[in-house]
Each structure stands twice: as C-alpha cells, then as structure tokens.
Design a protein around this motif. Structure first.
Motif, PDB file in Angstrom:
ATOM      1  N   THR A  66       0.862  -1.180   0.000  1.00 11.96           N
ATOM      2  CA  THR A  66       0.000   0.000   0.000  1.00 11.96           C
ATOM      3  C   THR A  66       0.899   1.229   0.000  1.00 11.96           C
ATOM      4  OG1 THR A  66      -1.410  -1.283   1.441  1.00 11.96           O
ATOM      5  CG2 THR A  66      -2.018   1.009   1.152  1.00 11.96           C
TER       6      THR A  66
ATOM      7  N   GLN B  77       1.653   5.630  -1.387  1.00 13.10           N
ATOM      8  CA  GLN B  77       1.350   6.871  -2.104  1.00 13.10           C
ATOM      9  C   GLN B  77       2.583   7.193  -2.942  1.00 13.10           C
ATOM     10  OE1 GLN B  77      -0.190  10.246   0.007  1.00 13.10           O
ATOM     11  NE2 GLN B  77      -1.747   9.032   1.045  1.00 13.10           N
ATOM     12  N   HIS B  78       2.312   7.838  -4.082  1.00 13.34           N
ATOM     13  CA  HIS B  78       3.395   8.176  -5.022  1.00 13.34           C
ATOM     14  C   HIS B  78       3.654   9.682  -4.865  1.00 13.34           C
ATOM     15  CE1 HIS B  78       5.073   7.570  -9.267  1.00 13.34           C
ATOM     16  NE2 HIS B  78       5.381   8.790  -8.905  1.00 13.34           N
ATOM     17  N   ILE B  79       4.816  10.015  -4.326  1.00 12.31           N
ATOM     18  CA  ILE B  79       5.134  11.420  -4.039  1.00 12.31           C
ATOM     19  C   ILE B  79       6.314  11.867  -4.912  1.00 12.31           C
ATOM     20  CG2 ILE B  79       5.849  13.061  -2.233  1.00 12.31           C
ATOM     21  CD1 ILE B  79       3.170  11.938  -1.519  1.00 12.31           C
TER      22      ILE B  79
ATOM     23  N   ASN C 239       1.590  14.876  -5.117  1.00 12.89           N
ATOM     24  CA  ASN C 239       1.089  13.531  -4.895  1.00 12.89           C
ATOM     25  C   ASN C 239       0.464  13.038  -6.201  1.00 12.89           C
ATOM     26  OD1 ASN C 239      -0.612  11.314  -4.120  1.00 12.89           O
ATOM     27  ND2 ASN C 239      -0.408  12.001  -2.006  1.00 12.89           N
TER      28      ASN C 239
ATOM     29  N   THR D 113      -0.636   9.743  -6.865  1.00 10.31           N
ATOM     30  CA  THR D 113      -1.046   8.360  -6.585  1.00 10.31           C
ATOM     31  C   THR D 113      -2.168   7.884  -7.513  1.00 10.31           C
ATOM     32  OG1 THR D 113      -0.467   8.849  -4.299  1.00 10.31           O
ATOM     33  CG2 THR D 113      -1.705   6.829  -4.680  1.00 10.31           C
TER      34      THR D 113
ATOM     35  N   TYR E  62      -2.148  11.384   9.590  1.00 11.47           N
ATOM     36  CA  TYR E  62      -1.317  10.272   9.097  1.00 11.47           C
ATOM     37  C   TYR E  62      -0.853   9.483  10.320  1.00 11.47           C
ATOM     38  CZ  TYR E  62      -0.835  12.637   4.527  1.00 11.47           C
ATOM     39  OH  TYR E  62      -1.064  13.219   3.297  1.00 11.47           O
TER      40      TYR E  62
ATOM     41  N   CYS F 153       3.882  13.684   8.910  1.00  3.43           N
ATOM     42  CA  CYS F 153       4.025  13.894   7.458  1.00  3.43           C
ATOM     43  C   CYS F 153       4.972  15.055   7.140  1.00  3.43           C
ATOM     44  CB  CYS F 153       2.676  14.072   6.794  1.00  3.43           C
ATOM     45  SG  CYS F 153       1.855  15.605   7.168  1.00  3.43           S
TER      46      CYS F 153
ATOM     47  N   GLN G 176     -10.620  10.204  -3.831  1.00  5.81           N
ATOM     48  CA  GLN G 176      -9.530   9.346  -3.312  1.00  5.81           C
ATOM     49  C   GLN G 176      -8.196  10.084  -3.195  1.00  5.81           C
ATOM     50  OE1 GLN G 176      -9.346   5.691  -5.554  1.00  5.81           O
ATOM     51  NE2 GLN G 176     -11.550   5.442  -5.392  1.00  5.81           N
TER      52      GLN G 176
ATOM     53  N   TYR H 220      -5.088  11.929  -1.854  1.00  5.08           N
ATOM     54  CA  TYR H 220      -4.335  11.809  -0.590  1.00  5.08           C
ATOM     55  C   TYR H 220      -4.570  10.478   0.129  1.00  5.08           C
ATOM     56  CZ  TYR H 220      -2.942  16.761  -0.745  1.00  5.08           C
ATOM     57  OH  TYR H 220      -2.393  17.971  -1.084  1.00  5.08           O
ATOM     58  N   GLN H 221      -5.223   9.517  -0.545  1.00  6.65           N
ATOM     59  CA  GLN H 221      -5.406   8.218   0.114  1.00  6.65           C
ATOM     60  C   GLN H 221      -4.303   7.252  -0.315  1.00  6.65           C
ATOM     61  OE1 GLN H 221      -9.330   6.626  -0.535  1.00  6.65           O
ATOM     62  NE2 GLN H 221     -10.326   8.427   0.373  1.00  6.65           N
ATOM     63  N   PHE H 222      -4.021   6.281   0.553  1.00  8.03           N
ATOM     64  CA  PHE H 222      -3.072   5.228   0.192  1.00  8.03           C
ATOM     65  C   PHE H 222      -3.802   4.209  -0.679  1.00  8.03           C
ATOM     66  CE2 PHE H 222      -0.953   7.102   3.769  1.00  8.03           C
ATOM     67  CZ  PHE H 222       0.389   6.999   3.428  1.00  8.03           C
TER      68      PHE H 222
END
Lengths: 463, 220
Positions: free
Chosen positions: A211, A213-215, A234, A236, A258, A262, A456, A458-460
């Motif tokens: 799981t 997030q793509h930052i 972000n 994601t 979080y 963060c 969705q 900012y969600q993982f």
C-alpha cells in the motif's frame, strides 16, 4: 547573438514552452509532423517546420541549423531523456544548448540499477531488493530467500516479492511472488519474456510495497551550484497501466491525520532528493519520485531528468519573493547559464493545486485509448482555472492515432484542499467535450473517472 | 459473390480508358535537394529482382546533417511535375518533389478488381498492422487461398496509440484468406484494405475472373 529555441515537441507542452520563450523575449521555432498540422502549436507559431518524426534527431538538428537556433528544448517524452541526443546537441560541430540537465546526469540518473546502488551508497532509502541484474535461477532463489528473511525480521509478515525485468518499465515484465515456491517458475517466465521483448534477460527482485502513495519532489539546480526545491506533489491516482491521471500539490495533506509525522517525512524526502541533486551537480528542473507507505517509510523510486507534465501544479503554489514561479521559464533561464537570483528562503508555498488529465479513453474497457474527432470543446473560464490544450476550440479536431489521446490538462487552484477539490468537480461538471469515433459512435473521455477519483486524493492505494 | 461478369467488363473498360495511377514522391525527411537524377518524361523503374534486391532508379539526392541520401523510385513509370525550383533549397519532410505516372500492371488490376469481389477487412484506424501469429503460421504452411478462417477468429493485430488490439473475423460461412493488401508494421491509413477473403464455394469462380483479367490485360 540572439537566442533562438527549437521546440522539439508537440501538444500542450510545445505551447507552454512557446509561452515561456515569449515571456523571456526569446525567439522560437516549432516542428510538427503531418498528423499534427491542425494542432494549436502549429497554428500559433510563426516559424514552423514539418519533420518526419519527433524522435528523428537528424531532422531536429537539420531544422535547428536551418532556422539558426541556438538551443533545443526537448519538452517531455520523445527525446527528453535520451542522453545520446543531449550529448549530440552539445558536442556537435555547431554546438547548441540543451535545455535540460547534462547528458551525463541524464545517463546516470536514468539507469535505474545504477541509481539504486548509488542512492544506497549515499544512505538514501530505496526499495529493498537486489541492485545487480540476476541471470541464474539458483542465484535468484538465494537472493529472494535473503530478502524474504530480511523483510520478515523487519516485522513484515508474509511479504510479497516482485520479479522485474531490468529493461522493463510501465508495468511490463513484472510478476508478483507470494510464496518462495513460486520463485523459480516466475523467474523463468519473466526472463523469457524479457529476452523476447527487450533482448536483455537481466532480472531484479524487490520487495512489493503493498500500500503506498506516489510522491514527487520538484528540484531546480543551476550551473552555479545553486539548488532549490518547489515542494512535493502527490501522483497516486493512476490508470491501470500506471499512467498518472490526477496530481495534487503539495504532496501531503497537512490537515489530514497520518500514522506518521508527514511534515518530517516530507522534509526528509526533500533533503534526500537535494543530496542526490548536489552529488550530480544537477543543473535543470528534475523530479525525484518516491513511494511512501502508510507507516511513513519512504523509498526513492526514480528520477525524471526533464520538465514533468504536472510541473504547473507546483508552480501554482510556489512563490519566489511573493511572485508566482514558472518552472519552464526557470528551466530555460538556467540552461542559458543564468543564476537563480533567489534561495530556498525566498520560496514560499500557498494553497493547493490539482491537475486533471483529460483523455479520450474508455476507463470501463481497460483505459482503452480512443481516436476520433472532437466537435465541441468548451469550458467556462475561471480565475482559479488554467486549461492547457493543443485542441482548437473553433474547429473540429481529429485526434492523431500516433500519440496518446491526451486532450487537455486542467490546473485548478484553491486556498485549501477542500476548495481545490470542490473547484475541480465544478470544472468537470462544466466542461463539454463532444465528438465521435471513426465508427460514428459518441467519443468517450475519462471525465467520470476523474470525478470519482477526486474523492480518493491523498489516500493510500494498493500497488 | 459480389461481382458479376458484366460488372467485370465495365471495370476492365474503366481501367483500359485510364491505365495509370499517379504516385507522388515525397521527401522522407528534411534536408537540402542537392541534385536531380532525372528530368521530366524520364522512365524510371521501381525495385526489382526476386527479393526486390535491385534498387529503384535514382530520383534525387537529399542532404541532411552532412549525409547524402539518394531517393529512389519505388515504382515503375514516367517522371512528371518535377520541382526543379527546389534545387539547393531546404525542404521539409513529406514535400512533393515529383510524380511518377505509373502504368498499372496485370497484378495491380487483379488486386483492384478483387477489392470488389472479396470480403474485405479495412483498417479501422490509421495504425500499424500484422497478421495474428496463428494465421501467419498457417499461411506460411498452406499459402494464400488455402487458409480457412472462422467467425470470431483473431486475424490481425493493430498497433495503435502504444497498444496492441486484436481484430477478429466477423463473417458467418466458410471463408479462405485470398489476398493481403498491407505490409506488416507499415502505417496503413484508416479505411484502406488490409485482407481480402473469399467464400470457399466461390473459389473456382474467382479463379475464372483472374484468368479472364490475365487474358485481357498484358503488362506494358
């Protein structure tokens, strides 16, 4: 001598580079292929040359000479991350300025294994796994066992591994292994696939981050040893084939909860990105891509040595001495050897910006790209909205089949996340895109998908 | 069968009235036109030999990045509308430099007439196409006119917008693959013919049509 830039790209990025050149008082020349003759970048340019292919180096350089250009801006995609092209541009008999980093930086940072090894040596976290290509299945099994045990010892129960072709990318040549028993057959399968498709049988084994997030971290360096960042994004929300569809800046929602700090995580990935940029004397815009887990672990994934499609959302929230920044203009300025004239302390961030990628694709049928003719393309202008598009609004436009069917980028600004999200939905409810496919059916776009996915942000998500 | 004998007569008459096709010769890329190797009215030849190993007649020299490339004829015919005004000038890609007035060959007439006689799969998009691997392998063993296809069978793969999309045969009945109109991996414009199929029971009649064309049309 007056500078003149050859814009070696198409679509909205060509238009943005044209705009940046105009603002800087620099001449420019555009190129286009037959399929793009109705594109806005061709209609709006005074000096234009038809070429055979955007990837034809000889054509680009011949036009550059004919038009007496002094620099080449590669945009994104095509030749933008081709170090051989960058090297040829600067080393030829009549050298030109390559508006991008040095060819050595493009070469080294573009080599995923080299980057992973170097990052590890510099103490920068990378996804746990092998850093050398494996060709032998016994060795692969041993390495996989070591990795499995190391992940177990870190408290990750039943970790999954990924068997990846070194030469793969974009989701190609990759398979998951949930049980070590599956390792050998999977290794054999991917190795055969890699040989067939890429002619390179090298395989790496990595831990699967279930799981994430793509930052992204936006970096800018100059030829004078100056380095700054323009925060995070972000990215994601992607299609099934891992292509970005919605991006948001900043990369973390600081009003949200979080399981980790963060602000600290963001500061750390920015510092690590700057550390690597300084190591390479990186002298252009660039994007450092990271994966972050719900527990707050982060891993450097890759570096994009070019201007990014989504650069403008960083620009919208970044202010240099209270003036909004334009990253393409900054990229051109530093390529011509100018100093930044500001430091990190002069950069402030305000608000939230969202980018929506409007694409002619059928998200219900595996994001199938669609061709066809756009007959109506209209939206209501708003002070918080910027639409980047090469599609004319005053005449029908046929989507060329040689490229991705991207129609427009909508960049939306809000004072906070909720406002940016609300405005994004307002835009998506307002925009009209009508057209038909070659079979005469109604042309479908991804607008409904974008609306749904706004929730969705900012969600993982599962990888 | 979509073609009647009377129609065939009309078609042949039409071709006899104007047995030529005009092929524009375009620059493959940018560069300077350094030299013309032909003049108006010259007869040129396309590639020849068993494997087309003998190149076509030289038409003009295009120089780019200090490399000279001789642009050659890809088809037989007579040179017309030669743009001599472009000598030593910079030209863009896909600029028309001359035309070749090409006399239609017997094979080309057959191919044109078969378009009306066969069930044709046309290119749904401007894209690159290849035969499906299964069909290609059967074709290699059996040859054209012998490979049977069934409804729902994958016959082509279209490479389009970085994706591969299969194309399926959608007709009921017993068909055989009779003619291939495209070159694998070359860009085919939308609606151009790709494959021609014939119903098995019509094969003898189709053969008769071809024999008739051969009798009535000899190559120049």
């Amino acid at each position: 001598m007056k500078e003149r830039v050859l814009i070696a790209n198409r679509g909205e990025i060509a238009l943005r580079i044209m705009e940046a050149c105009k603002d800087l008082g620099i001449d420019y020349v555009v190129v286009y292929t037959k399929e793009d003759q109705d594109s806005l970048h061709v209609r709006l340019a005074e000096k234009k040359y038809r070429i055979s292919d955007y990837k034809d180096m000889n054509d680009l350089l011949a036009v550059a000479d004919e038009a007496k250009c002094t620099a080449i801006h590669p945009g994104y995609g095509f030749l933008s991350e081709n170090y051989r092209f960058a090297r040829r541009v600067v080393k030829r008999g009549r050298p030109l300025i390559f508006i991008g980093p040095s060819w050595e930086a493009i070469r080294d940072l573009g080599n995923k294994l080299f980057l992973k090894k170097l990052a590890k040596d510099l103490g920068i976290p990378v996804i746990p796994g092998t850093t050398e290509p494996i060709y032998n299945e016994i060795e692969a099994e041993l390495k996989a066992e070591e990795l499995y045990e190391s992940l177990n010892s870190e408290g990750i129960n039943n970790p999954s591994l990924l068997v990846k072709a070194v030469a793969g990318g974009g989701g190609m040549g990759i398979a998951e292994v949930k049980d070590l028993e599956e390792l050998r057959p999977t290794f054999r399968k991917i190795k055969a696939y890699a040989k067939r498709l890429f002619g390179d049988e090298g395989i790496i084994i990595e831990a699967k981050i279930p799981t994430l997030q793509h930052i992204e971290v936006q970096i800018l360096g100059s030829k004078h040893g100056e380095y700054v960042h323009f925060g995070t994004r972000n990215c994601t929300i992607q299609s099934i084939s891992k292509q970005k569809r919605i991006e948001i800046a900043p990369g973390f929602n600081k009003e949200s909860k979080y399981a980790f700090d963060c602000r600290e995580a963001e500061a750390n990935i920015i510092n690590y990105s700057l550390k690597l940029a300084k190591y390479f004397k990186y002298d252009s815009v660039g994007t450092w891509e990271w994966l972050i887990t719900p527990e707050g672990k982060y891993f450097l994934m890759e570096v994009n040595t070019r201007i990014q499609v989504e650069n403008e959302i960083s620009a919208k929230i970044s202010f240099v001495k209270n003036k909004q920044v334009n990253l393409i203009k900054e990229q051109i300025r530093v390529a011509f050897g100018e100093k930044l004239k500001y430091s990190q302390e002069d950069i402030t961030f305000k608000g939230v910006s969202i980018e929506l990628r409007l694409i002619a694709e059928d998200t219900q049928r595996g994001f199938l790209p669609l061709s066809g003719t756009i007959t109506r393309f209209k939206w209501t202008p708003k002070p918080w909205l910027t639409v980047r598009t090469h599609v004319p609004q005053d005449q029908p436009y046929t989507i060329p089949t040689q490229f991705d069917p991207n129609l427009a980028l909508a960049i939306i600004y809000g004072n906070n996340f909720e406002e940016a999200k609300k405005r994004s939905l307002e835009f998506l409810n307002d925009i009209i895109i009508e057209g038909y496919t070659p079979k005469g059916e109604k042309l479908v776009t991804n607008i409904e998908f974008l609306k749904e996915k706004l929730e969705q942000l900012y969600q993982f998500v599962g990888s | 069968m979509k073609i009647e004998y009377q129609n065939l007569n009309l078609m042949l008459q039409k071709f006899k009235a104007n047995p030529y096709k005009i092929y524009p010769v375009l620059t493959p890329h940018t560069g300077y036109i350094k030299e013309f190797k032909v003049k108006e009215g010259d007869t040129v030849r396309g590639p020849s030999g068993k494997w087309l190993e003998k190149p076509g007649s030289p038409l003009f020299v295009l120089e780019r990045e200090k490399n000279q490339k001789i642009i050659r004829a890809k088809i037989n015919g007579i040179v017309q509308n030669l743009r001599t005004d472009l000598l030593n000038k910079f030209v863009e890609a896909e600029e028309t430099i001359l035309e070749i007035k090409h006399p239609l060959s017997q094979k080309e007439i057959i191919s044109e007439i078969l378009l009306s006689a066969l069930y044709i799969i046309k290119a749904p998009e401007t894209a690159r196409y290849i035969l499906s691997p299964a069909l290609a392998s059967r074709l290699e063993k059996q040859g054209l006119g012998k490979v049977k296809v069934k409804k729902g069978e994958e016959v082509l793969i279209m490479t389009f917008m970085k994706r591969e999309t299969p194309i399926y045969f959608s007709e009921d009945g017993n068909f055989v693959l009779y003619y291939i109109y495209f070159t694998p991996f070359q860009l085919v414009e939308r609606d151009q013919p790709l494959l021609g199929f014939c119903q098995e029971e019509n094969l003898p009649y189709l053969q008769k049509i071809i024999e008739r064309i051969k009798e009535e049309w000899s190559d120049f």
